[in-house]
Write a protein that holds these residues in place. Sequence first.
Motif, PDB file in Angstrom:
ATOM      1  N   ALA A 164       0.825  -1.213   0.000  1.00  0.00           N
ATOM      2  CA  ALA A 164       0.000   0.000   0.000  1.00  0.00           C
ATOM      3  C   ALA A 164       0.857   1.260   0.000  1.00  0.00           C
ATOM      4  CB  ALA A 164      -0.936  -0.006   1.208  1.00  0.00           C
ATOM      5  N   THR A 165       1.923   1.296   0.805  1.00  0.00           N
ATOM      6  CA  THR A 165       2.776   2.488   0.824  1.00  0.00           C
ATOM      7  C   THR A 165       3.610   2.584  -0.449  1.00  0.00           C
ATOM      8  OG1 THR A 165       4.598   1.385   2.011  1.00  0.00           O
ATOM      9  CG2 THR A 165       2.900   2.461   3.344  1.00  0.00           C
ATOM     10  N   LEU A 166       4.037   1.425  -0.966  1.00  0.00           N
ATOM     11  CA  LEU A 166       4.799   1.416  -2.219  1.00  0.00           C
ATOM     12  C   LEU A 166       3.953   2.010  -3.349  1.00  0.00           C
ATOM     13  CD1 LEU A 166       6.867  -1.654  -3.489  1.00  0.00           C
ATOM     14  CD2 LEU A 166       5.805  -0.013  -5.017  1.00  0.00           C
ATOM     15  N   MET A 167       2.704   1.563  -3.428  1.00  0.00           N
ATOM     16  CA  MET A 167       1.824   2.028  -4.499  1.00  0.00           C
ATOM     17  C   MET A 167       1.295   3.429  -4.222  1.00  0.00           C
ATOM     18  SD  MET A 167       0.546   0.772  -7.394  1.00  0.00           S
ATOM     19  CE  MET A 167      -0.138  -0.869  -7.522  1.00  0.00           C
ATOM     20  N   GLY A 168       0.899   3.683  -2.969  1.00  0.00           N
ATOM     21  CA  GLY A 168       0.229   4.935  -2.636  1.00  0.00           C
ATOM     22  C   GLY A 168       1.109   6.159  -2.748  1.00  0.00           C
ATOM     23  N   ILE A 169       2.386   6.038  -2.354  1.00  0.00           N
ATOM     24  CA  ILE A 169       3.312   7.170  -2.464  1.00  0.00           C
ATOM     25  C   ILE A 169       4.413   6.877  -3.476  1.00  0.00           C
ATOM     26  CG2 ILE A 169       5.024   8.575  -1.267  1.00  0.00           C
ATOM     27  CD1 ILE A 169       3.434   8.564   1.164  1.00  0.00           C
ATOM     28  N   GLY A 170       5.038   5.699  -3.348  1.00  0.00           N
ATOM     29  CA  GLY A 170       6.180   5.385  -4.200  1.00  0.00           C
ATOM     30  C   GLY A 170       5.874   5.466  -5.683  1.00  0.00           C
ATOM     31  N   LEU A 171       4.681   4.982  -6.098  1.00  0.00           N
ATOM     32  CA  LEU A 171       4.323   5.007  -7.519  1.00  0.00           C
ATOM     33  C   LEU A 171       3.317   6.109  -7.849  1.00  0.00           C
ATOM     34  CD1 LEU A 171       4.118   1.208  -8.437  1.00  0.00           C
ATOM     35  CD2 LEU A 171       5.970   2.825  -8.870  1.00  0.00           C
ATOM     36  N   GLY A 215       9.471   2.047  -3.607  1.00  0.00           N
ATOM     37  CA  GLY A 215       8.735   2.553  -4.765  1.00  0.00           C
ATOM     38  C   GLY A 215       9.467   3.685  -5.461  1.00  0.00           C
ATOM     39  N   ILE A 216      10.051   4.599  -4.672  1.00  0.00           N
ATOM     40  CA  ILE A 216      10.827   5.706  -5.245  1.00  0.00           C
ATOM     41  C   ILE A 216      11.987   5.165  -6.074  1.00  0.00           C
ATOM     42  CG2 ILE A 216      12.362   7.639  -4.690  1.00  0.00           C
ATOM     43  CD1 ILE A 216      10.646   8.095  -2.171  1.00  0.00           C
ATOM     44  N   LEU A 217      12.739   4.232  -5.482  1.00  0.00           N
ATOM     45  CA  LEU A 217      13.917   3.693  -6.160  1.00  0.00           C
ATOM     46  C   LEU A 217      13.529   2.932  -7.421  1.00  0.00           C
ATOM     47  CD1 LEU A 217      16.971   3.245  -6.173  1.00  0.00           C
ATOM     48  CD2 LEU A 217      16.599   1.212  -4.773  1.00  0.00           C
ATOM     49  N   MET A 218      12.511   2.083  -7.335  1.00  0.00           N
ATOM     50  CA  MET A 218      12.122   1.276  -8.487  1.00  0.00           C
ATOM     51  C   MET A 218      11.572   2.139  -9.617  1.00  0.00           C
ATOM     52  SD  MET A 218      12.972  -1.821  -8.135  1.00  0.00           S
ATOM     53  CE  MET A 218      12.064  -2.469  -9.538  1.00  0.00           C
TER      54      MET A 218
END
Length: 390
Positions: A14-21, A143-146
């Motif tokens: 959820a955090t990866l998608m919600g902010i990272g992407l 998410g930022i890095l990817m």
Amino acid sequence: MTVGWQKLLPGFAATLMGIGLARFSFTPVSALMVEKQLLTSQDITTIAAFMMAAYAFGAFSANALAKKFGAVSVVRWCFVIITIGLLSEGIFATFSPVFVGRFVMSLAGAMLMVLGPGMILSSLPPQRQGFAAGFIFTGVGFGILMAGALVAVVAASPILTTATALFIFALAVTVLGWRQWPEQQPVTEGTDGQGGVVFTFGFIGLLVAYALDAVAYIPHTVYLSDFTASELGFGAKTGGIMWAIFGIGGIIGAASAAWLRQKFGGQLSLELAIGTKALFIGLLGFATTLPVVAISAFVVGALVPGFVMLVATRTVDLVGPQNLTAAWGIMTGVFAIGQFVGATGMSIGYLSLTKYQPLFAVGGMFEALGLLALIVFIRFLTPQKKGTPP
């Protein structure tokens, strides 16, 4: 008592998608679109401002939608919306579709950030919440890095290739976050209309600090790459490397913050984090050598998810686990408003000054004001119970 990491994967997703992407993938993608002359810098500024407005609306509406349709259903739809939105950006790579797509993705991303971590953390015993939050909010940095890495790898290809790469990655994250959500208690309305959350001095202080942080981190999360590439003259490739360093910091940030909380307690660890963040944001207002930029990018990158994790766990301390989802909705909404106000104000500041560097100094000042709010509202205005660590 241990918590299986498999149970934490939905929160991580959820955090990866919600902010990272949904939020941070726009930074490298927008630069690529400008380079390919699909959008202009003015287009990017407009889209970014409305993204942050959408994020605020999504944060404040998340609990109402969860009450009506069920939190797990809302979360799953948010995963789907962001995944499709990332692909559509490559198919319809003009201003209007990108504007609409990013607006909707920001709505969904905010809802994921409100509902996802809160659902997982509120289902765990207090002694395990620090570790769990550290793992969950690592998703932001990952998410930022990817996103940055995927865009860099396919940068020379058509924009549809970039969008497809992000779509495939988002699809994998959606699968990861689809199952194993805990049973969620219905969202209830307290006498204050905010799910039973009481606005104590402690909670207000945390809100103020979080809102000021939202303003303070705008220069690093919006201008860092272009500041490095254009204003300092190191070129676009080096600007991209600085964004990657920011993402690497983000991966270790939440886990480091969890260790900090365990060692120093909720309040002191939060004060140490926000004080350090103020220093390293403001540093770029005065120093311009590449090593300093890299160190600042790494430390602030680490403290983006790290600070969010510390705020989330401190929110549990102040309002109780039963009110976490409602309180986190308020926190995320206020943060989103801070982002919108900060981005708008700094955009006006840049138009006036035609330089990014003073904005970093301003960001450091706002972060320092957040530290002051934490100290005044929580240490001086909040009564401390005997035998209870702050």
